[in-house]
Design a protein around this motif. Structure first.
Motif, mmCIF file in Angstrom:
data_model
loop_
_atom_site.group_PDB
_atom_site.id
_atom_site.type_symbol
_atom_site.label_atom_id
_atom_site.label_comp_id
_atom_site.label_asym_id
_atom_site.label_seq_id
_atom_site.Cartn_x
_atom_site.Cartn_y
_atom_site.Cartn_z
ATOM 1 N N PHE A 157 126.316 88.035 43.248
ATOM 2 C CA PHE A 157 125.414 89.016 43.846
ATOM 3 C C PHE A 157 125.974 89.533 45.167
ATOM 4 C CE2 PHE A 157 121.212 87.615 41.665
ATOM 5 C CZ PHE A 157 121.781 87.888 40.438
ATOM 6 N N GLY A 158 126.643 88.666 45.921
ATOM 7 C CA GLY A 158 127.294 89.109 47.150
ATOM 8 C C GLY A 158 128.362 90.152 46.860
ATOM 9 N N VAL A 159 129.147 89.919 45.822
ATOM 10 C CA VAL A 159 130.180 90.889 45.429
ATOM 11 C C VAL A 159 129.533 92.196 44.966
ATOM 12 C CG1 VAL A 159 132.018 91.346 43.742
ATOM 13 C CG2 VAL A 159 131.885 89.125 44.872
ATOM 14 N N VAL A 160 128.446 92.110 44.201
ATOM 15 C CA VAL A 160 127.739 93.310 43.738
ATOM 16 C C VAL A 160 127.213 94.107 44.927
ATOM 17 C CG1 VAL A 160 125.639 94.104 42.552
ATOM 18 C CG2 VAL A 160 127.140 92.456 41.451
ATOM 19 N N CYS A 161 126.665 93.418 45.920
ATOM 20 C CA CYS A 161 126.144 94.111 47.113
ATOM 21 C C CYS A 161 127.242 94.882 47.824
ATOM 22 C CB CYS A 161 125.503 93.110 48.064
ATOM 23 S SG CYS A 161 123.943 92.431 47.485
ATOM 24 N N VAL A 162 128.407 94.263 47.967
ATOM 25 C CA VAL A 162 129.514 94.936 48.655
ATOM 26 C C VAL A 162 130.028 96.104 47.818
ATOM 27 C CG1 VAL A 162 131.891 94.665 49.469
ATOM 28 C CG2 VAL A 162 130.190 92.924 50.009
ATOM 29 N N LEU A 163 130.236 95.890 46.535
ATOM 30 C CA LEU A 163 130.803 96.934 45.684
ATOM 31 C C LEU A 163 129.891 98.141 45.541
ATOM 32 C CD1 LEU A 163 132.505 94.889 42.814
ATOM 33 C CD2 LEU A 163 133.573 95.994 44.785
ATOM 34 N N THR A 164 128.587 97.912 45.463
ATOM 35 C CA THR A 164 127.681 99.042 45.268
ATOM 36 C C THR A 164 127.538 99.900 46.530
ATOM 37 O OG1 THR A 164 125.785 97.618 45.755
ATOM 38 C CG2 THR A 164 126.346 97.967 43.437
ATOM 39 N N LYS A 165 127.748 99.335 47.694
ATOM 40 C CA LYS A 165 127.626 100.101 48.937
ATOM 41 C C LYS A 165 128.972 100.578 49.479
ATOM 42 C CE LYS A 165 123.303 100.389 49.563
ATOM 43 N NZ LYS A 165 122.658 101.697 49.659
ATOM 44 N N GLN A 208 127.678 90.700 54.761
ATOM 45 C CA GLN A 208 127.286 90.191 53.446
ATOM 46 C C GLN A 208 127.842 88.784 53.212
ATOM 47 O OE1 GLN A 208 125.061 91.431 51.055
ATOM 48 N NE2 GLN A 208 124.590 92.610 52.894
ATOM 49 N N ALA A 209 129.065 88.538 53.690
ATOM 50 C CA ALA A 209 129.633 87.192 53.544
ATOM 51 C C ALA A 209 128.783 86.163 54.292
ATOM 52 C CB ALA A 209 131.075 87.171 54.050
ATOM 53 N N LEU A 210 128.392 86.472 55.528
ATOM 54 C CA LEU A 210 127.543 85.551 56.288
ATOM 55 C C LEU A 210 126.178 85.369 55.620
ATOM 56 C CD1 LEU A 210 128.241 86.571 60.001
ATOM 57 C CD2 LEU A 210 128.923 84.472 58.843
ATOM 58 N N HIS A 211 125.622 86.453 55.123
ATOM 59 C CA HIS A 211 124.325 86.385 54.453
ATOM 60 C C HIS A 211 124.385 85.438 53.256
ATOM 61 C CE1 HIS A 211 120.513 87.853 52.770
ATOM 62 N NE2 HIS A 211 121.129 87.844 51.604
ATOM 63 N N TRP A 212 125.384 85.626 52.387
ATOM 64 C CA TRP A 212 125.452 84.827 51.166
ATOM 65 C C TRP A 212 125.957 83.414 51.428
ATOM 66 C CZ3 TRP A 212 122.555 86.071 47.347
ATOM 67 C CH2 TRP A 212 122.160 87.402 47.208
ATOM 68 N N ILE A 213 126.736 83.208 52.480
ATOM 69 C CA ILE A 213 127.112 81.837 52.867
ATOM 70 C C ILE A 213 125.862 81.075 53.310
ATOM 71 C CG2 ILE A 213 128.321 80.492 54.635
ATOM 72 C CD1 ILE A 213 130.635 82.537 54.369
ATOM 73 N N ALA A 214 124.982 81.755 54.053
ATOM 74 C CA ALA A 214 123.726 81.112 54.473
ATOM 75 C C ALA A 214 122.877 80.734 53.261
ATOM 76 C CB ALA A 214 122.949 82.041 55.402
#
Length: 199
Positions: free
Chosen positions: A63-71, A88-94
């Motif tokens: 989902f982190g990868v999808v968030c980055v790719l879509t934006k 996004q990396a910090l968000h999904w690491i958390a």
């Protein structure tokens, strides 16, 4: 203007409309795949009553990868793209750290085995919804809401009704995506129609 001229003026627009439709469906594909993966995890958890800890962690990364790719295509400049990646990396690491806190043996002793997967799905749904809010993406936010709706569906509904509910959530999400797409498109009147109206 004759009827043949009007028909010829509309002919090039048909392939253009099809290409727009295919492009729109291609843009919605990551959200649909992510939702289907979440539904598959929910269904497996419901049937087997076994925790899928690694699966939910994989989905968090996906989902982190999808968030980055879509934006990615909407962001201009290397600095802004770098900011998108690290936020996004910090968000999904958390989200992953929180999931792993729930998997510590002392915490797991407090929860029955089926509840562990529900807690991990809830954390993933919350992370997805917050990522959608942060990115101003209604599709990602809806994906988080759909996963959150799956949690009570697992515990309250029987298996057949559960699949109908998740199918309805999927259809509502697709309908919302199409509706948002239609609202953004400016209304266009073909040039031939204007000339006909004037005659």
């Amino acid at each position: 203007m004759s009827g043949i001229d009007v028909q010829q003026s509309h002919t090039p627009e048909r392939p253009l409309a099809r290409s727009r439709r295919y492009r729109f469906l291609w843009q919605q594909l990551p959200y649909a795949v992510a939702l289907l993966l979440a539904i598959a995890g929910v269904a497996y958890t419901n049937i087997s009553h076994q925790p899928l800890t690694g699966y939910w962690e994989f989905l968090a990364l996906a989902f982190g990868v999808v968030c980055v790719l879509t934006k990615w295509s909407e962001i201009e400049g290397k600095e802004n793209q770098f900011r998108l990646i690290w936020t996004q990396a910090l968000h999904w690491i958390a989200v992953l750290v929180t999931m792993n806190i729930m998997l510590i043996s002392g915490v797991q002793q407090l929860l029955p085995t089926p509840a562990t997967s529900l807690v991990l799905l809830t954390l993933l749904a919350l992370g997805t919804f917050l990522a959608g809010v942060n990115l101003l993406s209604p599709q990602i936010s809806f994906l988080g809401l759909a996963m959150a709706a799956a949690v009570p569906a697992i515990s309250w509904l029987k298996q057949s009704v559960f699949f109908f509910l998740l199918g309805a959530v999927l259809l509502i999400g697709l309908a919302i995506s199409f509706w948002l797409r239609q609202d953004r498109r400016p209304s266009q009147v073909p040039a031939g129609m204007n000339k006909q109206a004037e005659d």
